[in-house]
Design an enzyme around this catalytic site. Structure first.
Site, PDB file in Angstrom:
ATOM      1  N   ASP A  75       0.802  -1.270   0.068  1.00 54.68           N
ATOM      2  CA  ASP A  75       0.095  -0.033  -0.007  1.00 54.68           C
ATOM      3  C   ASP A  75       0.751   1.198   0.126  1.00 54.68           C
ATOM      4  OD1 ASP A  75      -2.124   1.622   0.164  1.00 54.68           O
ATOM      5  OD2 ASP A  75      -2.780   0.969   2.115  1.00 54.68           O
ATOM      6  N   ASP A  87      -2.950   2.600  -5.955  1.00 55.91           N
ATOM      7  CA  ASP A  87      -1.771   2.318  -5.171  1.00 55.91           C
ATOM      8  C   ASP A  87      -1.610   1.352  -4.266  1.00 55.91           C
ATOM      9  OD1 ASP A  87      -4.210   3.028  -3.808  1.00 55.91           O
ATOM     10  OD2 ASP A  87      -3.735   4.643  -2.551  1.00 55.91           O
ATOM     11  N   GLU A  88      -2.295   0.199  -4.561  1.00 54.18           N
ATOM     12  CA  GLU A  88      -2.368  -0.937  -3.637  1.00 54.18           C
ATOM     13  C   GLU A  88      -2.600  -2.274  -4.501  1.00 54.18           C
ATOM     14  OE1 GLU A  88      -5.084  -1.695  -0.561  1.00 54.18           O
ATOM     15  OE2 GLU A  88      -6.704  -0.008  -1.603  1.00 54.18           O
TER      16      GLU A  88
END
Length: 371
Positions: A18, A112-113
């Protein structure tokens, strides 16, 4: 559980990566004058919404999906910057390329993860913790950004663990530690347990994973319906879901339940504008493109309706998405009973066959949130 070939004791090695305050961190990286200052990515307008907040801003309670006026009230020195989703997407592609050097089993959840299954890693390293550290170091080297990692034997725990030591941290939960780790979690940390569900649990004396684990599956089914099986397993640190690189997202959307029913056209229109801002930010973050916009409304008597409009092409931009949403809202007005919940969704996404629509999907298949 039937043990799958190649899995030692039926367990996997899962990493959840993350990025730390991704959008805001990119802006601080590219604009040195913003470093160390409270930054919000979004619009400062009266109807603006925060898409992301730097850690300096979070200290004041500023969070993503928060109304900009609220964020500014909490942090008077907050600096708003316009989003640059093309830049974020390019950096995301760069980061995912790093993941693929270690495994082909990469399941992105957003820009983003992502989950990475390194049970059988490409480099033959064999140590998930070491791989996670290598990934974090390479991300820092290539992008100048930091990432946090959760390492565990299943997706549920790995995702929670990645949040334990943020920012720029790592948390490793081994199989023999899983049940105790989950037992100490507040129920709000469980996926799918929102504020209202947490309130219902508190009324039943359920505050932690340990409290959940003390309940029978029959009790959980009686009070929480179809979520019972998930809650029962998760409270024991059990999650059999595989990392699916071919994950299909069926829709991206959001909905909001209001403390007071909305009756006037003005109140409904204002509420919809806020939902449009938040949902479109989510759509851009996911890089989603779709043809169908659906409005969902639940009335004060809990009767629920939906109204949809499909195009013969993808919705072009936020302006068109908003125009369709307003058109759908107009079609249900005037309201007599009052509206207690309003939601908007983009579906019929690019690459998803029509026959898949409407089927139930899990966490990885649908981006729907309540805010």
């Amino acid at each position: 559980m039937t043990q799958q070939p190649g899995l030692r004791n039926g367990l996997r090695k899962i990493i959840h990566i993350d990025m730390d305050a991704f959008f805001a961190s990119v802006e601080q990286r590219d604009h040195p004058e913003l470093r160390g200052k409270p930054v919000a990515v979004g619009s400062a307008s009266a109807r603006g919404v925060v898409a992301a907040a730097s850690y300096e801003a979070r200290k004041y309670g500023v969070r993503s999906a928060m109304a900009s006026v609220t964020a500014k009230r909490r942090c008077p020195d907050l600096i708003f910057v316009k989003h640059r989703f093309d830049v974020y997407r390019e950096i995301s592609r760069q980061i995912r390329a790093i993941f693929f050097t270690h495994s082909d089993l990469v399941e992105p959840l957003s820009l983003d993860e992502a989950y990475i299954d390194v049970t059988h890693d490409k480099m033959g390293i064999g140590n998930a913790t070491r791989i996670a550290e290598m990934i974090r170091a390479e991300i820092k080297k290539q992008t100048g950004l930091t990432a946090s990692a959760g390492v565990s034997y299943n997706k549920f725990i790995a995702k929670i663990a990645s949040d334990q030591n943020k920012p720029d941290g790592i948390c490793v939960i081994k199989p023999h530690q899983g049940a105790d780790f989950v037992a100490r979690l507040p129920v709000r940390r469980f996926f799918g347990v929102g504020p209202k569900t947490a309130e219902r649990m508190a009324a039943l004396g359920i505050h932690s994973g340990a409290d959940l684990r003390a309940q029978s599956e029959a009790f959980l089914r009686q009070h929480f319906g179809k979520s019972a099986g998930y809650l029962y397993r998760a409270s024991r640190g059990v999650d059999h879901r595989e990392v699916k690189p071919d994950r299909i997202r069926k829709s991206v959307g959001g909905e909001r339940t209001y403390a007071s029913d909305l009756v006037s056209e003005g109140d409904l229109e204002d509420a919809l504008e806020k939902i449009i801002d938040i949902v479109w930010n989510s759509i851009e973050k996911a890089g989603a493109h779709g043809r169908t916009v659906t409005l969902k409304a639940k009335y004060a008597d809990f009767r629920q309706i939906t109204r949809s409009r499909s195009l013969d092409r993808n919705v072009e931009d936020k302006a068109e998405f908003a125009a369709i949403g307003r058109e759908l809202l107009t079609s249900i007005m005037p309201v007599e009973n009052g509206v207690r919940l309003l939601g908007l969704t983009l579906a019929n996404l690019e690459g998803v066959e029509e026959k898949d629509e409407g089927k139930p999907v899990d966490e990885a298949g649908q981006a729907m949130f309540e805010f």
